[in-house]
Design a protein around this motif. Structure first.
Motif, PDB file in Angstrom:
ATOM      1  N   GLU A  64       5.697 -46.953  58.889  1.00  0.00           N
ATOM      2  CA  GLU A  64       4.935 -48.185  59.104  1.00  0.00           C
ATOM      3  C   GLU A  64       3.591 -47.939  59.790  1.00  0.00           C
ATOM      4  N   ALA A  67      -0.637 -46.722  57.629  1.00  0.00           N
ATOM      5  CA  ALA A  67      -1.882 -47.463  57.368  1.00  0.00           C
ATOM      6  C   ALA A  67      -2.848 -47.392  58.552  1.00  0.00           C
ATOM      7  N   ASP A  68      -2.319 -47.323  59.771  1.00  0.00           N
ATOM      8  CA  ASP A  68      -3.173 -47.259  60.965  1.00  0.00           C
ATOM      9  C   ASP A  68      -4.024 -45.993  60.993  1.00  0.00           C
ATOM     10  N   GLY A  70      -4.664 -44.116  57.999  1.00  0.00           N
ATOM     11  CA  GLY A  70      -5.135 -43.752  56.657  1.00  0.00           C
ATOM     12  C   GLY A  70      -4.295 -42.645  56.043  1.00  0.00           C
ATOM     13  N   LYS A  72      -1.583 -41.231  53.587  1.00  0.00           N
ATOM     14  CA  LYS A  72      -1.098 -41.661  52.276  1.00  0.00           C
ATOM     15  C   LYS A  72       0.024 -40.758  51.743  1.00  0.00           C
ATOM     16  N   LYS A  92       5.485 -48.089  46.781  1.00  0.00           N
ATOM     17  CA  LYS A  92       4.663 -47.137  47.545  1.00  0.00           C
ATOM     18  C   LYS A  92       3.697 -46.392  46.618  1.00  0.00           C
ATOM     19  N   ASP A  95       0.839 -48.433  45.730  1.00  0.00           N
ATOM     20  CA  ASP A  95      -0.099 -48.562  46.847  1.00  0.00           C
ATOM     21  C   ASP A  95      -0.879 -47.267  47.109  1.00  0.00           C
TER      22      ASP A  95
END
Length: 199
Positions: A64, A67-68, A70, A72, A92, A95
Motif C-alpha cells: 500500500e 504509490a507514496d 513511485g 512499481k 495491478k 495500473d
C-alpha cells in the motif's frame, strides 16, 4: 543473466547508504523484504534511499505504500499469492505494476503467467538458512517449455556456483546470505558477482 539482491530480513548498519552504493555499482533490481519489520521501519529505510532508485525496488510487503514512493514493482510471497487471485493481479498489471512471486514447486511454474519473474529455490544449499537444503541434482536443467515467466534461482547462490545457475537454464540469480552474512563485505561481493555474471 539477471542478478537480483534481496535485503537482509534484519536491520543492517547504514543499510540505506549500502543499498545506494549497490545501485551505483550496477544493481538492477533490489527486493525489499523485511518480514519482521513494521511499515514505519520500512518507510525509514526507503527514505534513506535515493529516489532515483525507487523504480528498481520491489516491495515484499506493505504494497500500500508503493504509490507514496513511485514504486512499481510488487512481490508476492507464496502465501500471499495463494491468498490473492488473478483479478487482483490483473488490476495491478493494468495500473502499470511489474509483479514477481516465489515458488518451491517446479510443477506450479507454468501457471504463474501474470508474474514477470519467479524466484525458485532452494537451488543450492542456503547460505542464510542453515539446514535449508536443495532438492535438485547437480545435473538439473530447468525445462522452460511451458513456463512464460522468467525463473530466478534462489538459495545458496555464490561466486563459486554462479556459472551453474546459467547451466541449469535459469534466467538469473537472486542473492541474500552471500551478501548479508557479512555486511561489511556486501558491496565487494556484489561487484565480484556482477563481474562474473554469465551473459
Amino acid at each position: 543473466m539477471e542478478l537480483i539482491v534481496i535485503s537482509n530480513p534484519a536491520a543492517v548498519a547504514d543499510e540505506s547508504s549500502l543499498i545506494n552504493k549497490l545501485f551505483i555499482a550496477g544493481l538492477k533490481y533490489f527486493h525489499l523484504r523485511k518480514p519482521e519489520s513494521d511499515v514505519q521501519t520500512v518507510k525509514k529505510l526507503l527514505n534513506g534511499i535515493a529516489p532515483r532508485f525507487y523504480e528498481r525496488i520491489a516491495l515484499h510487503q506493505f504494497h500500500e505504500i508503493a504509490a507514496d514512493y513511485g514504486i512499481k514493482r510488487l512481490h508476492y510471497t507464496e502465501r500471499a499469492r495463494e491468498a490473492s487471485n488473478t483479478i487482483q493481479w490483473q488490476s495491478k498489471l493494468d495500473d502499470g505494476f511489474t509483479l514477481s512471486t516465489s515458488a518451491h514447486d517446479i510443477s506450479g511454474l507454468p501457471g504463474l503467467t501474470p508474474f514477470d519473474y519467479v524466484f525458485y529455490g532452494p537451488v543450492f544449499d542456503s547460505v542464510s538458512k542453515p539446514g535449508y537444503q536443495s532438492k535438485l541434482g547437480a545435473d538439473f536443467k530447468l525445462d522452460k517449455t511451458n513456463i512464460k515467466s522468467k525463473v530466478i534461482a534462489l538459495g545458496g547462490v555464490k561466486l563459486s556456483n554462479l556459472a551453474n545457475v546459467k547451466a541449469m537454464c535459469f534466467d538469473g540469480a537472486a542473492v541474500l546470505g552471500t551478501l548479508w552474512n557479512e555486511p561489511d563485505e556486501a558491496l565487494e561481493r556484489f561487484k565480484q558477482l556482477k563481474e562474473n555474471l554469465p551473459a
